[in-house]
Enzyme design. Structure first.
Site, PDB file in Angstrom:
ATOM      1  N   LYS A 164       4.731   2.163  11.080  1.00 10.14           N
ATOM      2  CA  LYS A 164       3.676   1.183  10.768  1.00 10.14           C
ATOM      3  C   LYS A 164       3.150   0.513  12.026  1.00 10.14           C
ATOM      4  O   LYS A 164       1.974   0.163  12.089  1.00 10.14           O
ATOM      5  CB  LYS A 164       4.156   0.155   9.739  1.00 10.14           C
ATOM      6  CG  LYS A 164       4.419   0.808   8.388  1.00 10.14           C
ATOM      7  CD  LYS A 164       3.979   0.007   7.195  1.00 10.14           C
ATOM      8  CE  LYS A 164       4.076   0.874   5.944  1.00 10.14           C
ATOM      9  NZ  LYS A 164       3.905   0.205   4.691  1.00 10.14           N
ATOM     10  N   LYS A 222       4.394  11.701   4.936  1.00  9.73           N
ATOM     11  CA  LYS A 222       4.553  11.424   3.502  1.00  9.73           C
ATOM     12  C   LYS A 222       3.234  10.952   2.879  1.00  9.73           C
ATOM     13  O   LYS A 222       2.399  10.346   3.562  1.00  9.73           O
ATOM     14  CB  LYS A 222       5.682  10.418   3.248  1.00  9.73           C
ATOM     15  CG  LYS A 222       5.326   8.977   3.475  1.00  9.73           C
ATOM     16  CD  LYS A 222       6.341   8.042   2.769  1.00  9.73           C
ATOM     17  CE  LYS A 222       5.847   6.610   2.860  1.00  9.73           C
ATOM     18  NZ  LYS A 222       6.535   5.653   2.058  1.00  9.73           N
ATOM     19  N   LYS A 228       0.415   5.352  -0.274  1.00 13.05           N
ATOM     20  CA  LYS A 228      -0.598   4.579  -1.008  1.00 13.05           C
ATOM     21  C   LYS A 228      -1.718   4.119  -0.114  1.00 13.05           C
ATOM     22  O   LYS A 228      -2.850   4.041  -0.514  1.00 13.05           O
ATOM     23  CB  LYS A 228       0.063   3.302  -1.531  1.00 13.05           C
ATOM     24  CG  LYS A 228       0.626   3.382  -2.891  1.00 13.05           C
ATOM     25  CD  LYS A 228       0.736   1.964  -3.440  1.00 13.05           C
ATOM     26  CE  LYS A 228       2.160   1.505  -3.661  1.00 13.05           C
ATOM     27  NZ  LYS A 228       2.892   1.027  -2.523  1.00 13.05           N
TER      28      LYS A 228
HETATM   29  P1  ATP Z   1       2.571   2.023   1.550  1.00 15.22           P
HETATM   30  O1  ATP Z   1       1.623   3.159   1.770  1.00 15.22           O
HETATM   31  O2  ATP Z   1       1.865   0.734   1.221  1.00 15.22           O
HETATM   32  O3  ATP Z   1       3.597   1.874   2.631  1.00 15.22           O
HETATM   33  P2  ATP Z   1       4.189   3.588  -0.213  1.00 15.22           P
HETATM   34  O4  ATP Z   1       3.280   4.582  -0.829  1.00 15.22           O
HETATM   35  O5  ATP Z   1       5.101   4.046   0.847  1.00 15.22           O
HETATM   36  O6  ATP Z   1       3.352   2.333   0.239  1.00 15.22           O
HETATM   37  P3  ATP Z   1       6.062   1.815  -1.569  1.00 15.22           P
HETATM   38  O7  ATP Z   1       5.574   0.718  -2.404  1.00 15.22           O
HETATM   39  O8  ATP Z   1       6.499   1.448  -0.208  1.00 15.22           O
HETATM   40  O9  ATP Z   1       4.971   2.962  -1.424  1.00 15.22           O
HETATM   41  O10 ATP Z   1       7.214   2.610  -2.331  1.00 15.22           O
HETATM   42  C1  ATP Z   1       7.557   2.605  -3.701  1.00 15.22           C
HETATM   43  C2  ATP Z   1       8.605   3.661  -3.995  1.00 15.22           C
HETATM   44  O11 ATP Z   1       8.006   4.963  -3.906  1.00 15.22           O
HETATM   45  C3  ATP Z   1       9.767   3.670  -3.003  1.00 15.22           C
HETATM   46  O12 ATP Z   1      10.979   3.841  -3.692  1.00 15.22           O
HETATM   47  C4  ATP Z   1       9.484   4.843  -2.108  1.00 15.22           C
HETATM   48  O13 ATP Z   1      10.667   5.412  -1.616  1.00 15.22           O
HETATM   49  C5  ATP Z   1       8.771   5.791  -3.042  1.00 15.22           C
HETATM   50  N1  ATP Z   1       7.841   6.670  -2.337  1.00 15.22           N
HETATM   51  C6  ATP Z   1       6.817   6.279  -1.547  1.00 15.22           C
HETATM   52  N2  ATP Z   1       6.145   7.336  -1.077  1.00 15.22           N
HETATM   53  C7  ATP Z   1       6.776   8.436  -1.561  1.00 15.22           C
HETATM   54  C8  ATP Z   1       6.548   9.834  -1.428  1.00 15.22           C
HETATM   55  N3  ATP Z   1       5.545  10.289  -0.718  1.00 15.22           N
HETATM   56  N4  ATP Z   1       7.385  10.677  -2.082  1.00 15.22           N
HETATM   57  C9  ATP Z   1       8.403  10.206  -2.828  1.00 15.22           C
HETATM   58  N5  ATP Z   1       8.669   8.904  -3.002  1.00 15.22           N
HETATM   59  C10 ATP Z   1       7.870   8.010  -2.377  1.00 15.22           C
END
Ligand code: ATP
Ligand code: LTN
Length: 331
Positions: A114, A196, A199
């Site tokens: 980040k 990965k 969001k």
């Molecule tokens: P951001 O983009 O805002 O960092 P994020 O997409 O990483 O958000 P989080 O809110 O941080 O999402 O995560 C929610 C849950 O989803 C966590 O348990 C995280 O491990 C899981 N997660 C996030 N991205 C993935 C992915 N690409 N594949 C599988 N699990 C995921």
């Protein structure tokens, strides 16, 4: 004698409509509700480590509640609440910060990622993010934390903090463990499959969102990055195809072996179409339920209010114990 169930806690940031990646992890949460005592939080305080538009954050927080319920989280059996509604998270976070070496924070993958992504705003919250997350977990005497593989390091830090604190003051905290489902595949970006799916990705083609319409989903999969080999098989040098296979696996329950057999001799066009259709089918019921719930704001707010009151009651007890242990004068 009353049976003691395992306590489960997890959190999700209201940083946008959640993706297929989040779904791959979150869809396992409802299954835990029978065997465990589950607490799920929408972690809005974590979300502001990256600059948010206030009106969007407010809207997304309520939307996230609707999505989680649509995915199967049952507010009658689990506690669902908004992190900022329970002040003890921020309060415990301060104390735990004093039990976490600075070097442990700077070596976190998420901090490195980040801060590389937002070089203009490497703020203190981004660095201390895992301390607040440790507070979330430890406040509820959590046994298990269901997360995606990307969060393993953060849960391990929470473990270290709990052990360090217990080492000084006796057994105050339950030492938590990550619970990472083998079938909770780490879903990767459709455009850069070594990263990965996230969001907050600015490239919309890289991300499949829970609320995307079928034609949008199909288009995103058609544009997904693959390779020039033309065979459907999982391999480290084929990250694009491997990612599509794991997405197909998430939506159909099939293994890599079964998928390879199913698409032997077929091209990427056919495969991408099949993956898109499996995603559309898997998301449809969640989307329908989500729309129904979002129209009932009073119900959602009632759930969140009730959740916060129940969470607060547990959190207050643990915080009071910690304050006493560290020597804060109680008058
Ligand atoms: P951001 O983009 O805002 O960092 P994020 O997409 O990483 O958000 P989080 O809110 O941080 O999402 O995560 C929610 C849950 O989803 C966590 O348990 C995280 O491990 C899981 N997660 C996030 N991205 C993935 C992915 N690409 N594949 C599988 N699990 C995921
Ligand atoms: N850091 C997590 C979200 C999160 C969390 C938690 C997960 C905040 N607090 C406590 C489990 C337990 C993420 O980025 N996915």
């Amino acid at each position: 004698m009353e049976e003691t169930k395992k306590r489960v806690f997890s959190g999700i940031q209201p940083t946008g409509v959640f993706t297929l990646g989040n779904y791959s992890t979150v869809r396992h949460w409802p299954k835990l509700q029978d065997e465990c005592d589950c607490i799920y939080s929408i972690v809005d305080q974590h979300a502001i480590t990256v600059r948010q538009t206030p009106a969007d954050l407010r809207r997304q927080t309520r939307e996230m509640a609707a999505l989680l319920i649509a995915c199967g989280i049952d507010p009658a059996r689990s506690i669902l609440f908004i992190q900022s509604h329970v002040p003890a998270h921020a309060q415990l976070s301060w104390v735990l910060g004093c039990f976490c070496p600075f070097g442990d924070l700077t070596r976190m993958h998420q901090f490195k990622e980040k801060s590389a992504k937002h070089p203009e705003d490497i703020n203190g919250g981004l660095l201390t993010y895992p301390i607040l997350m440790a507070a979330d977990i430890l406040l509820y005497q959590t046994d298990e934390v269901p997360v995606g593989d990307d969060q393993r390091q953060h849960v391990e830090l929470a473990r270290d903090i709990a052990q360090r604190f217990n080492g000084v003051y006796g057994d105050v905290f339950t030492v938590p463990a990550p619970r990472i489902s083998k079938t909770a595949a780490r879903v990767m970006s459709l455009q850069e499959p070594t990263k990965k799916m996230s969001k907050s990705d600015a490239n919309e083609n890289a991300v499949v969102r829970m609320l995307d319409e079928p034609d949008v989903i199909l288009r995103k999969f058609k544009r997904a990055v693959t390779d020039s080999e033309g065979t459907i098989r999982a391999a480290t040098d084929k990250p694009g195809v491997t990612n599509l296979m794991s997405i197909y696996g998430v939506c159909t329950g099939k293994t890599f072996g079964q998928i390879e057999a199913e698409f032997a001799g077929q091209g990427y066009g056919v495969f991408k179409q099949a993956v898109a259709e499996s995603v559309i089918d898997a998301l449809r019921p969640v989307q329908e339920e989500y729309k129904r719930l979002l129209a009932d704001k009073a119900y959602l707010d009632g759930v969140l209010k009730d959740g916060a009151a129940r969470a607060d009651a547990i959190a207050q007890r643990v915080l009071a114990r910690v304050y006493k242990k560290v020597g804060f004068l109680q008058i």
